[in-house]
Design a protein around this motif. Structure first.
Motif, PDB file in Angstrom:
ATOM      1  N   THR A 597     -21.533 -14.741  25.428  1.00  0.00           N
ATOM      2  CA  THR A 597     -22.134 -15.120  26.704  1.00  0.00           C
ATOM      3  C   THR A 597     -21.552 -16.419  27.241  1.00  0.00           C
ATOM      4  OG1 THR A 597     -23.921 -16.125  25.426  1.00  0.00           O
ATOM      5  CG2 THR A 597     -24.307 -13.917  26.314  1.00  0.00           C
ATOM      6  N   GLU A 598     -20.553 -16.963  26.544  1.00  0.00           N
ATOM      7  CA  GLU A 598     -19.904 -18.195  26.992  1.00  0.00           C
ATOM      8  C   GLU A 598     -18.429 -18.016  27.315  1.00  0.00           C
ATOM      9  OE1 GLU A 598     -20.541 -21.202  24.083  1.00  0.00           O
ATOM     10  OE2 GLU A 598     -22.683 -21.450  24.562  1.00  0.00           O
ATOM     11  N   ALA A 599     -17.715 -17.192  26.526  1.00  0.00           N
ATOM     12  CA  ALA A 599     -16.264 -17.106  26.714  1.00  0.00           C
ATOM     13  C   ALA A 599     -15.700 -15.842  26.089  1.00  0.00           C
ATOM     14  CB  ALA A 599     -15.582 -18.328  26.106  1.00  0.00           C
ATOM     15  N   LEU A 600     -14.476 -15.516  26.499  1.00  0.00           N
ATOM     16  CA  LEU A 600     -13.657 -14.495  25.845  1.00  0.00           C
ATOM     17  C   LEU A 600     -12.655 -15.239  24.984  1.00  0.00           C
ATOM     18  CD1 LEU A 600     -12.742 -11.505  25.542  1.00  0.00           C
ATOM     19  CD2 LEU A 600     -11.178 -11.913  27.450  1.00  0.00           C
ATOM     20  N   SER A 601     -12.723 -15.037  23.683  1.00  0.00           N
ATOM     21  CA  SER A 601     -11.852 -15.760  22.760  1.00  0.00           C
ATOM     22  C   SER A 601     -11.141 -14.775  21.847  1.00  0.00           C
ATOM     23  CB  SER A 601     -12.648 -16.776  21.939  1.00  0.00           C
ATOM     24  OG  SER A 601     -13.709 -16.136  21.246  1.00  0.00           O
ATOM     25  N   PHE A 602     -10.192 -15.276  21.065  1.00  0.00           N
ATOM     26  CA  PHE A 602      -9.417 -14.399  20.184  1.00  0.00           C
ATOM     27  C   PHE A 602      -9.064 -15.129  18.903  1.00  0.00           C
ATOM     28  CE2 PHE A 602      -6.293 -16.679  22.696  1.00  0.00           C
ATOM     29  CZ  PHE A 602      -5.330 -17.028  21.756  1.00  0.00           C
ATOM     30  N   ALA A 603      -8.662 -14.359  17.909  1.00  0.00           N
ATOM     31  CA  ALA A 603      -8.186 -14.898  16.631  1.00  0.00           C
ATOM     32  C   ALA A 603      -7.205 -13.893  16.057  1.00  0.00           C
ATOM     33  CB  ALA A 603      -9.356 -15.123  15.673  1.00  0.00           C
ATOM     34  N   LYS A 604      -6.439 -14.325  15.053  1.00  0.00           N
ATOM     35  CA  LYS A 604      -5.478 -13.413  14.435  1.00  0.00           C
ATOM     36  C   LYS A 604      -6.195 -12.304  13.676  1.00  0.00           C
ATOM     37  CE  LYS A 604      -1.544 -16.571  14.047  1.00  0.00           C
ATOM     38  NZ  LYS A 604      -0.564 -17.219  13.132  1.00  0.00           N
ATOM     39  N   THR A 605      -7.290 -12.660  13.018  1.00  0.00           N
ATOM     40  CA  THR A 605      -8.096 -11.694  12.271  1.00  0.00           C
ATOM     41  C   THR A 605      -9.570 -11.965  12.573  1.00  0.00           C
ATOM     42  OG1 THR A 605      -8.297 -13.097  10.306  1.00  0.00           O
ATOM     43  CG2 THR A 605      -6.372 -11.638  10.416  1.00  0.00           C
ATOM     44  N   PRO A 606     -10.457 -11.049  12.209  1.00  0.00           N
ATOM     45  CA  PRO A 606     -11.877 -11.276  12.480  1.00  0.00           C
ATOM     46  C   PRO A 606     -12.438 -12.543  11.853  1.00  0.00           C
ATOM     47  CG  PRO A 606     -11.502  -8.968  11.949  1.00  0.00           C
ATOM     48  CD  PRO A 606     -10.205  -9.676  11.701  1.00  0.00           C
ATOM     49  N   SER A 607     -11.845 -12.969  10.739  1.00  0.00           N
ATOM     50  CA  SER A 607     -12.371 -14.146  10.039  1.00  0.00           C
ATOM     51  C   SER A 607     -11.580 -15.413  10.326  1.00  0.00           C
ATOM     52  CB  SER A 607     -12.387 -13.873   8.523  1.00  0.00           C
ATOM     53  OG  SER A 607     -11.083 -13.519   8.066  1.00  0.00           O
ATOM     54  N   SER A 608     -10.533 -15.328  11.148  1.00  0.00           N
ATOM     55  CA  SER A 608      -9.713 -16.510  11.441  1.00  0.00           C
ATOM     56  C   SER A 608     -10.412 -17.416  12.451  1.00  0.00           C
ATOM     57  CB  SER A 608      -8.348 -16.082  11.994  1.00  0.00           C
ATOM     58  OG  SER A 608      -7.676 -15.251  11.086  1.00  0.00           O
ATOM     59  N   LEU A 667     -17.270  -6.906  30.197  1.00  0.00           N
ATOM     60  CA  LEU A 667     -16.793  -8.055  30.970  1.00  0.00           C
ATOM     61  C   LEU A 667     -17.475  -8.122  32.334  1.00  0.00           C
ATOM     62  CD1 LEU A 667     -13.023  -7.779  30.041  1.00  0.00           C
ATOM     63  CD2 LEU A 667     -14.428  -9.815  29.650  1.00  0.00           C
ATOM     64  N   ARG A 668     -17.650  -6.984  32.970  1.00  0.00           N
ATOM     65  CA  ARG A 668     -18.278  -6.969  34.294  1.00  0.00           C
ATOM     66  C   ARG A 668     -19.744  -7.380  34.214  1.00  0.00           C
ATOM     67  NH1 ARG A 668     -15.549  -1.142  35.978  1.00  0.00           N
ATOM     68  NH2 ARG A 668     -13.531  -1.988  36.665  1.00  0.00           N
ATOM     69  N   LYS A 669     -20.441  -6.928  33.180  1.00  0.00           N
ATOM     70  CA  LYS A 669     -21.871  -7.233  33.091  1.00  0.00           C
ATOM     71  C   LYS A 669     -22.129  -8.708  32.802  1.00  0.00           C
ATOM     72  CE  LYS A 669     -22.575  -3.544  30.462  1.00  0.00           C
ATOM     73  NZ  LYS A 669     -23.141  -2.463  29.657  1.00  0.00           N
ATOM     74  N   VAL A 670     -21.305  -9.314  31.940  1.00  0.00           N
ATOM     75  CA  VAL A 670     -21.563 -10.726  31.618  1.00  0.00           C
ATOM     76  C   VAL A 670     -21.112 -11.666  32.730  1.00  0.00           C
ATOM     77  CG1 VAL A 670     -21.463 -10.353  29.119  1.00  0.00           C
ATOM     78  CG2 VAL A 670     -19.370 -10.942  30.369  1.00  0.00           C
ATOM     79  N   SER A 671     -20.291 -11.173  33.657  1.00  0.00           N
ATOM     80  CA  SER A 671     -19.800 -12.038  34.738  1.00  0.00           C
ATOM     81  C   SER A 671     -20.342 -11.644  36.105  1.00  0.00           C
ATOM     82  CB  SER A 671     -18.263 -11.996  34.784  1.00  0.00           C
ATOM     83  OG  SER A 671     -17.778 -10.691  35.046  1.00  0.00           O
ATOM     84  N   ILE A 672     -21.330 -10.750  36.151  1.00  0.00           N
ATOM     85  CA  ILE A 672     -21.787 -10.189  37.418  1.00  0.00           C
ATOM     86  C   ILE A 672     -22.397 -11.250  38.330  1.00  0.00           C
ATOM     87  CG2 ILE A 672     -24.091  -9.587  36.574  1.00  0.00           C
ATOM     88  CD1 ILE A 672     -21.897  -7.536  38.991  1.00  0.00           C
ATOM     89  N   ASN A 673     -22.928 -12.326  37.754  1.00  0.00           N
ATOM     90  CA  ASN A 673     -23.553 -13.373  38.572  1.00  0.00           C
ATOM     91  C   ASN A 673     -22.626 -14.545  38.847  1.00  0.00           C
ATOM     92  OD1 ASN A 673     -26.102 -12.048  38.774  1.00  0.00           O
ATOM     93  ND2 ASN A 673     -26.572 -12.677  36.687  1.00  0.00           N
ATOM     94  N   ASN A 674     -21.349 -14.411  38.489  1.00  0.00           N
ATOM     95  CA  ASN A 674     -20.389 -15.489  38.752  1.00  0.00           C
ATOM     96  C   ASN A 674     -20.184 -15.688  40.249  1.00  0.00           C
ATOM     97  OD1 ASN A 674     -20.104 -15.701  36.023  1.00  0.00           O
ATOM     98  ND2 ASN A 674     -17.913 -15.246  35.958  1.00  0.00           N
ATOM     99  N   THR A 675     -19.913 -16.915  40.619  1.00  0.00           N
ATOM    100  CA  THR A 675     -19.541 -17.187  42.009  1.00  0.00           C
ATOM    101  C   THR A 675     -18.056 -16.906  42.187  1.00  0.00           C
ATOM    102  OG1 THR A 675     -19.145 -19.508  41.445  1.00  0.00           O
ATOM    103  CG2 THR A 675     -21.331 -18.939  42.287  1.00  0.00           C
ATOM    104  N   GLY A 676     -17.682 -16.468  43.378  1.00  0.00           N
ATOM    105  CA  GLY A 676     -16.266 -16.230  43.666  1.00  0.00           C
ATOM    106  C   GLY A 676     -15.715 -14.935  43.129  1.00  0.00           C
ATOM    107  N   LEU A 677     -16.590 -13.937  42.851  1.00  0.00           N
ATOM    108  CA  LEU A 677     -16.074 -12.642  42.400  1.00  0.00           C
ATOM    109  C   LEU A 677     -15.223 -12.020  43.497  1.00  0.00           C
ATOM    110  CD1 LEU A 677     -19.163 -11.036  40.607  1.00  0.00           C
ATOM    111  CD2 LEU A 677     -17.130 -12.032  39.545  1.00  0.00           C
ATOM    112  N   LEU A 678     -14.126 -11.382  43.105  1.00  0.00           N
ATOM    113  CA  LEU A 678     -13.189 -10.814  44.064  1.00  0.00           C
ATOM    114  C   LEU A 678     -13.688  -9.468  44.584  1.00  0.00           C
ATOM    115  CD1 LEU A 678      -9.797 -11.555  42.270  1.00  0.00           C
ATOM    116  CD2 LEU A 678     -10.930 -12.895  44.050  1.00  0.00           C
TER     117      LEU A 678
END
Length: 802
Positions: A597-608, A667-678
């Motif tokens: 609910t804060e960000a889209l993040s990534f890692a090399k593995t699930p535990s990294s 992604l659409r549901k968690v950002s639906i209330n964002n300002t500036g949606l295209l």
């Protein structure tokens, strides 16, 4: 205030499908498309002409969608999949069926001239002249045309026909989003035909041109307006004779359209406050609205109502109190302990929904690893001697085939191991169970113990807990892991049998190994020692599970609220555009992604260690990328702004259409209330000096296609939508309003007969009368709502089409 549409879809089974493989069979699966956009793919059922899927989906859509189509395909490993046939249901058809479409539908032939999509932008005007009027047709652009060529695009041109004359635009190569900006004129003679036909075609050098769709206009209707401009949906060519229905097989479907106008939150507050007050007062309340709702709700819609009420009270922090009220009502009308929570009451249905909403992640943590292991092992397991097939298991040695007795013993060992592993995982999971679930089970345990306090009923409180936790949650998830999102595909026949036997064993443990449960299937006896030991383990687990005080519950909920909730996770391939170099599929890198609910993040593995990629508040759109851009139809783009406010795009590749739509939906549901949606975007990529989709050279161009931020799939971990749940409850109460009024009249008559006069100014609270007033106020609010009175297609230009 918003108008929302959703489709409830259940794809049941097919029958009498034609054979597409040389073996005389097929490997069928279904693709569901909304306005030609693929949104769902079922599992493949191998080697059958009568497949069973039993898959259910809920799709949220904009109210302007036109049709939903079900394509039955035959999967081929070495060549392109074959199309068997399709069933198409228009929005108008579904809107005319309040209970939805349910039954068998004949598959029809898929005609390329009917498989059209997209819209065309036209300007039409009638220009007066000295001797006659002139019809001027400006072909401006088109969007989302069907890709007809192998490169994933088309070479479109437009043919305009009127009064025997035909004119054509130039050809735009390799684009489904062409721009022409060309104008044609026709003389309008007296007595000339009324129809102006605008056709889109895909140009081919060697073979015949492919039809992309058409729009036909009534010129006499246009004459009154002089000039009109707008986007028009391309229509198929239905002049061909269709292959006779019935010889392609049939598909059993359940499809229901739900249209709701959701009012502002303040409109629902009186309803929500009235229901919450009833729950807080419990069985001592004067109005007993909840019992009345249960009494007047039919069996067929009880599950839906239970889910809506549960979600409403969960959002108000009163889920435990609501369920506790239902527990007390159920216990009050139950005399025999062995019938407790065995019916499809509102309590049972609400508790099922509660576990799915609040406990699904917990279920995945406990049951998921065992399910994965069973799928990977693919062992042949059977305990019923009448069903043993020795030929299925091969040989135990080089010379001697395995005997039936050896097979039964090996199967028992396998199931004992799985059951032991599952029970051990369950016993270790007390702290992992959500606090609200533990607190609710504590209330259930205490209420049942108060109702049946005698020594002969000492196991009843434990059975009450396991009747939900094991019999209605864990066991169904083990038998059908795909329906609980534990696996992406249904199990094959061998794995399904293993899962069924394990689920039966879990049910025996949940029933506390009663003689009645043992007597049903005597061949389950080899598991008896493990089941008996599991009963002791389960009792110890439940004792610890319900040992939670209010302070500990609040502390756990507070700690959870401070954490960023994980919405979705999984491996994806990423490509971030840099410079003007070529964008190739080989340049994608596999990483493990986390959406919270804060960000889209990534890692090399699930535990990294995780690295933040995109802040949630910076997302402007999440959309598909057209196939020709990367040579794959499973690529999405996340458009966002960086910390400096500059627009950026990340391209992420998924492995299948289901995973693509699940990530887009999340992604659409968690950002639906964002300002500036295209409102628009480019479905292609900026390669070299132009966009690959529309060939425009301005990188900052607004976009050539509209975004689809409101097209989402309903998932078990969706955030609660309080206003929508309140609207659904209002709609249900409105359906029983007449019965509620009659009940109020009966209660008022009986009260007046034995009432004592009250002092002036003193008024007794009457929740049922308040409910009648709340329903009346909401009805009036809906009647004043522009969204309720607005037509589904506000574009009056459609009246020009014939």
């Amino acid at each position: 205030m918003a108008r929302r549409s959703s489709l409830s879809i259940r794809i049941v089974e097919g029958k009498h499908l034609p054979a597409k493989d040389i073996t005389g069979s097929s490997d069928p699966y279904c693709i569901v498309k909304v306005d030609n956009e693929p949104i769902i793919r079922t599992a493949t059922v191998w080697k059958t002409l009568c497949p069973f899927w039993g898959e259910e989906y809920q799709v949220h859509l904009p109210p302007t969608f036109h049709a939903v189509a079900f394509y039955v395909m035959d999967e081929d490993a070495l060549s392109r999949d074959d199309v068997i046939g399709k069933v198409c249901l228009t929005r108008d058809t579904l809107a005319a069926l309040p209970k939805g479409f349910s039954g068998w539908a004949h598959l029809t032939e898929v005609d390329p001239d009917e498989e059209v999509q997209g819209e065309i932008h036209l300007r039409l005007e009638v220009v007066p002249g000295p001797r006659a009027c002139w019809l001027r047709c400006s072909v401006l652009e088109a969007r989302d045309l069907a890709p007809k060529d192998r490169n994933g695009a088309s070479d479109p041109f437009v043919r305009v026909r009127y009064n025997g004359r035909t004119q054509e635009t130039s050809i735009v190569k390799k684009s489904c989003y062409p721009r022409w900006n060309e104008t044609f004129e026709f003389e309008v003679e007296e007595g000339a035909p009324e129809a102006l036909c605008v056709e889109a075609w895909d140009w081919d050098l060697v073979s015949r041109n492919d039809f992309l769709g058409k729009v036909v206009f009534n010129i006499h209707r246009l004459g009154a307006a002089q000039q009109e401009e707008g986007w028009f949906r391309l229509q198929p060519d239905q002049s061909k004779s269709r292959q006779e229905e019935g010889n392609l097989g049939s598909l059993q479907l359940e499809v229901r359209l739900l249209d709701e106008t959701v009012l502002p939150s303040g409109c629902y507050q009186p309803l929500v406050q009235l229901l919450c007050r009833e729950v807080k007062l419990g069985i001592q309340g004067p109005g007993q609205l909840i019992p009345l709702i249960e009494e007047m709700t039919s069996t067929e819609c009880r599950q839906e109502v239970a889910t809506n009420l549960l979600k409403l009270f969960l959002g108000q922090g009163l889920a435990k109190e609501f369920l506790d009220l239902l527990f007390q009502l159920e216990l009050g009308r139950t005399s025999e302990a062995n019938t407790l929570f065995r019916s499809n009451s509102l309590a049972s249905k609400s508790m099922e929904s509660f576990l799915k909403v609040a406990g699904m992640r917990y279920l995945h943590g406990v049951v998921g690893p065992i399910i994965d292991r069973i799928f990977e092992e693919k062992k042949y397991v059977e305990l019923d001697p009448s069903k043993v097939e020795v030929k299925d298991v091969g040989c135990s040695g080089l010379h001697r085939p395995q005997t039936e007795a050896e097979l039964l013993e090996q199967s028992a060992q396998t199931l004992r191991a799985h059951l032991g592993t599952l029970l051990s995982a369950l016993c270790r999971s007390v702290r992992a169970c959500p606090a609200v679930v533990r607190a609710t089970f504590r209330q259930l345990f205490l209420r049942v113990r108060e109702r049946f306090p005698s020594a002969q009923h000492q196991d009843v409180p434990f059975i009450a807990v396991t009747s939900f936790l094991c019999l209605r949650f864990f066991s169904p998830a083990i038998m059908a892991p795909k329906l609980f999102h534990l696996r992406e595909r249904h199990a094959d026949a061998r794995t399904s049998r293993t899962l069924l036997l394990l689920a039966k064993a879990v049910q025996n443990v949940g029933n506390m190994d009663t003689p009645a449960s043992r007597a049903k299937e005597a061949w389950m006896e080899p598991l008896q020692p493990t089941v008996h030991q599991g009963v002791a383990q389960l009792k110890d687990f439940i004792t610890k599970l319900v040992d939670i005080e209010e302070k500990e519950e609040l502390d756990l909920q507070r700690a959870l609220s401070l954490q960023a909730t994980l919405v979705k996770e999984g491996p994806l391939f990423i490509h971030r555009t840099k410079g003007k170099g070529p964008l190739m599929s080989s340049s994608f890198k596999k990483l493990y992604f986390f959406l919270t609910t804060e960000a889209l993040s990534f890692a090399k593995t699930p535990s990294s260690k995780k690295c933040a990629l995109i802040k949630l508040a910076n997302i402007r759109a999440a959309e598909k990328v057209e196939e020709k851009s990367f040579g794959s139809s499973h690529v999405m783009q996340v458009i966002y702004t960086d910390d400096a406010g500059r627009p950026q795009t990340s391209y992420l590749q998924c492995k299948c259409v289901n995973e693509l739509n699940q990530w887009l939906s999340a992604l659409r549901k968690v950002s639906i209330n964002n300002t500036g949606l295209l409102g628009s975007y480019h479905p292609g990529v900026f390669r070299g000096d132009k966009w690959s989709c529309c060939h425009q050279k301005d990188k900052t161009d607004l976009g050539c296609d509209k975004t689809r931020s409101h097209v989402t799939l309903q998932e078990w971990n969706d955030p609660l939508d309080h206003d929508l749940e309140a609207q659904l409850i209002y709609r249900h109460l409105l359906g029983m309003e007449a019965a509620l009024r009659e009940k109020h009249r009966e209660l008022s008559t009986s009260t007046e007969a034995g009432s004592v006069p009250t002092a002036p100014g003193e008024a007794l609270e009457d929740p049922l009368a308040q409910m009648m007033q709340v329903l009346q106020d909401l009805r009036e609010a809906h009647s004043r709502s522009p969204a309720s009175s607005a037509p589904m297609e506000p574009n009056h230009l459609l009246e020009l089409q014939t």
